[in-house]
Design an enzyme around this catalytic site. Structure first.
Site, PDB file in Angstrom:
ATOM      1  N   ASP A  63      -8.333   9.978  32.314  1.00  0.00           N
ATOM      2  CA  ASP A  63      -7.833  11.156  31.821  1.00  0.00           C
ATOM      3  C   ASP A  63      -8.482  11.926  30.495  1.00  0.00           C
ATOM      4  O   ASP A  63      -9.231  11.227  29.689  1.00  0.00           O
ATOM      5  CB  ASP A  63      -6.260  11.084  31.153  1.00  0.00           C
ATOM      6  CG  ASP A  63      -5.566  10.342  32.309  1.00  0.00           C
ATOM      7  OD1 ASP A  63      -5.419  10.928  33.229  1.00  0.00           O
ATOM      8  OD2 ASP A  63      -5.198   9.178  32.151  1.00  0.00           O
ATOM      9  N   ASP A  65      -7.668  14.348  27.187  1.00  0.00           N
ATOM     10  CA  ASP A  65      -6.488  15.128  26.548  1.00  0.00           C
ATOM     11  C   ASP A  65      -7.072  16.063  25.426  1.00  0.00           C
ATOM     12  O   ASP A  65      -8.313  15.643  24.989  1.00  0.00           O
ATOM     13  CB  ASP A  65      -5.577  14.218  25.658  1.00  0.00           C
ATOM     14  CG  ASP A  65      -4.770  13.335  26.974  1.00  0.00           C
ATOM     15  OD1 ASP A  65      -4.841  13.760  28.031  1.00  0.00           O
ATOM     16  OD2 ASP A  65      -4.495  12.159  26.487  1.00  0.00           O
ATOM     17  N   ASP A 142      -1.686   6.396  16.654  1.00  0.00           N
ATOM     18  CA  ASP A 142      -1.476   5.167  16.730  1.00  0.00           C
ATOM     19  C   ASP A 142      -2.885   4.272  15.965  1.00  0.00           C
ATOM     20  O   ASP A 142      -2.732   3.636  14.994  1.00  0.00           O
ATOM     21  CB  ASP A 142      -0.819   4.557  17.768  1.00  0.00           C
ATOM     22  CG  ASP A 142      -1.777   4.777  19.183  1.00  0.00           C
ATOM     23  OD1 ASP A 142      -2.893   5.228  18.782  1.00  0.00           O
ATOM     24  OD2 ASP A 142      -1.247   4.551  20.206  1.00  0.00           O
TER      25      ASP A 142
END
EC number: 2.7.7.19
Length: 448
Positions: A63, A65, A142
């Site tokens: 993916d 992003d 995170d």
């Protein structure tokens, strides 16, 4: 001693193109189109997170992003093929056929009083839509390895929290105080284990330290979310390392409590051997591009719990057939309080267990009925896995292998067309019930 907390003093480090290995040829053309259009629209835009991390680590991302200073509404104005999603975390999805490029607005790590950033009393973050700068966005992510930004204007990587060095050193390190970050979102503990397993990284000492004490916080997470996280842990090609990580950091009892208790009580280690052998097979199938059903996966993960419950019921004098059904139901209901296992997986999972005792019944019509059972192949594969613990079932395995060979190619092809649609491989229990026109692989969840 100087302040080592990157939340306090984010410092930009620009890694120029000649000092990193991220190349546009490895980036999705759709992601590049979004980046360039945002830039041409007057907005800052960067490839961010797992895609940058994976490219730096020499892996091809699944993916891509993007982070930007454009609001979701501004992104939607630039792209007709855009839809806005999310309440807890507002996002723009730009759709190119089957590919979705996720675009997130820079978030701040503070509450501006608008109600767009909300935490429960325990610290869990339930809404996060206060927009900010790229510096704000970096420190609220995170892990440091996920807070790296690739800039298309000069092809540099921008690092505010030491993530570039941590990727080079193969470390998973939380940004900020680990206990606070885990309380914001307990699933971060599972993500730490999963990403370390996927990338071959170590979890940094301070990041790992609070996990055993905070593992029980997972009970506050939505069971549906934990189901999805389990698919990511075990169906992405690194199931064995994920399982070992859950054991190492005390997360297994929080995620699979009944199985963890059964494994602890099984002094011979036979049940653990079955689980690990099955997970190795799962990893091999993923590597080969073959499907694995969540039903087979959970039959494996909850097998220790089923065996322990069955033995307890039999010790109480419950007849074998009744004890098997009651044990299967009991384990399933207990697990549902933690992980929302859908019925389309829990029912075939139980059938795999209940068929195990029928492999020793090898007389007359029972053989043909067994061979035609829609769960036969998954149950047989599971029986074969049990050889990892002992050779007690070796004769049964050899008998049923021989029976399958005797079916002959023509008979087997006819049977497959009626019962299987597409001949499934080991553990593909879903494929054994689907009609041909709807057959499709059960896709594993992707990593962030």
């Amino acid at each position: 001693m100087p302040d080592q907390n990157p939340l306090s003093h984010p410092v930009l480090r620009v890694i120029p193109r000649d000092q990193h290995n991220v190349s546009r040829k490895d980036i999705s053309p759709s992601a590049l189109r979004v980046l360039y259009r945002l830039r041409d629209g007057g907005f800052a835009a960067y490839l961010v997170g797992g895609a940058v991390r994976d490219l730096l680590a020499g892996r091809q991302p699944k993916d891509f992003d993007i982070a930007t200073d454009a609001t979701p509404e501004e992104v939607k104005q630039l792209f007709r093929n855009c839809r806005l999603i999310g309440r807890r975390f507002r996002l723009a999805h730009v759709v190119f056929g089957r590919e979705i490029i996720e675009v997130a607005t820079f978030r701040a790590n503070t509450d501006d009083g608008s109600g767009d950033r909300e935490q429960h009393e325990g610290g869990r973050l339930v809404r996060d839509n206060v927009y900010g700068t790229i510096e704000d966005d970096a420190v609220r992510r995170d892990f440091t390895a996920n807070a790296l930004y690739y800039a298309i204007e000069d092809f540099s990587v921008r690092d505010y929290v030491g993530g570039f060095e941590d990727v080079q050193n193969r470390l998973m390190r939380l940004i900020g105080d680990p206990e606070t970050r885990y309380r914001e979102d307990p699933v971060r503990m599972l993500r730490a284990v999963r990403l370390a397993a996927k990338l071959g990284f170590q979890i940094e000492t301070a990041t790992a330290a609070p996990i055993p004490q905070l593992a029980s916080l997972l009970s506050e997470s939505a069971p549906a979310r934990l189901f999805e996280e389990c698919l990511k842990l075990f169906l992405s090609g690194h199931a064995v390392e994920s399982f070992l990580g859950l054991e190492r950091y005390g997360l297994l009892p929080a995620l699979l409590p009944a199985s963890a208790a059964a494994l602890k009580a099984n002094r011979s280690g036979a049940l653990r051997k079955v689980v690990l052998d099955g997970l190795r097979g799962t990893d091999q199938r993923v590597a080969n591009g073959d499907p694995v059903s969540p039903a087979f996966l959970f039959a494996l993960l909850l097998w220790p719990a089923y065996c322990r419950s069955l033995m307890a019921l039999q010790a109480q004098g419950v007849q074998t057939v009744d004890a098997q059904r009651r044990a299967a139901d009991r384990v399933t209901v207990q697990q549902l309080s933690t992980i929302a296992l859908p019925r389309r997986f829990s029912i075939p999972m139980q059938e795999i267990w209940l068929l195990q005792s029928r492999f020793s019944l090898r007389q007359g019509k029972r053989v043909s009925r067994m061979l035609s059972h829609p769960r036969f192949r998954a149950a047989f594969d599971f029986l074969s896995l049990r050889l990892a613990a002992s050779d007690e079932h070796a004769a049964d395995v050899e008998f049923w292998l021989d029976q399958q060979r005797q079916l002959g190619d023509a008979h087997r092809a006819s049977y497959d067309a009626d019962a299987d649609a597409v001949p499934p491989g080991p553990g593909d229990v879903d494929a054994q019930r689907r009609p041909r026109r709807r057959s499709r692989r059960v896709s594993s969840a992707t990593d962030e």
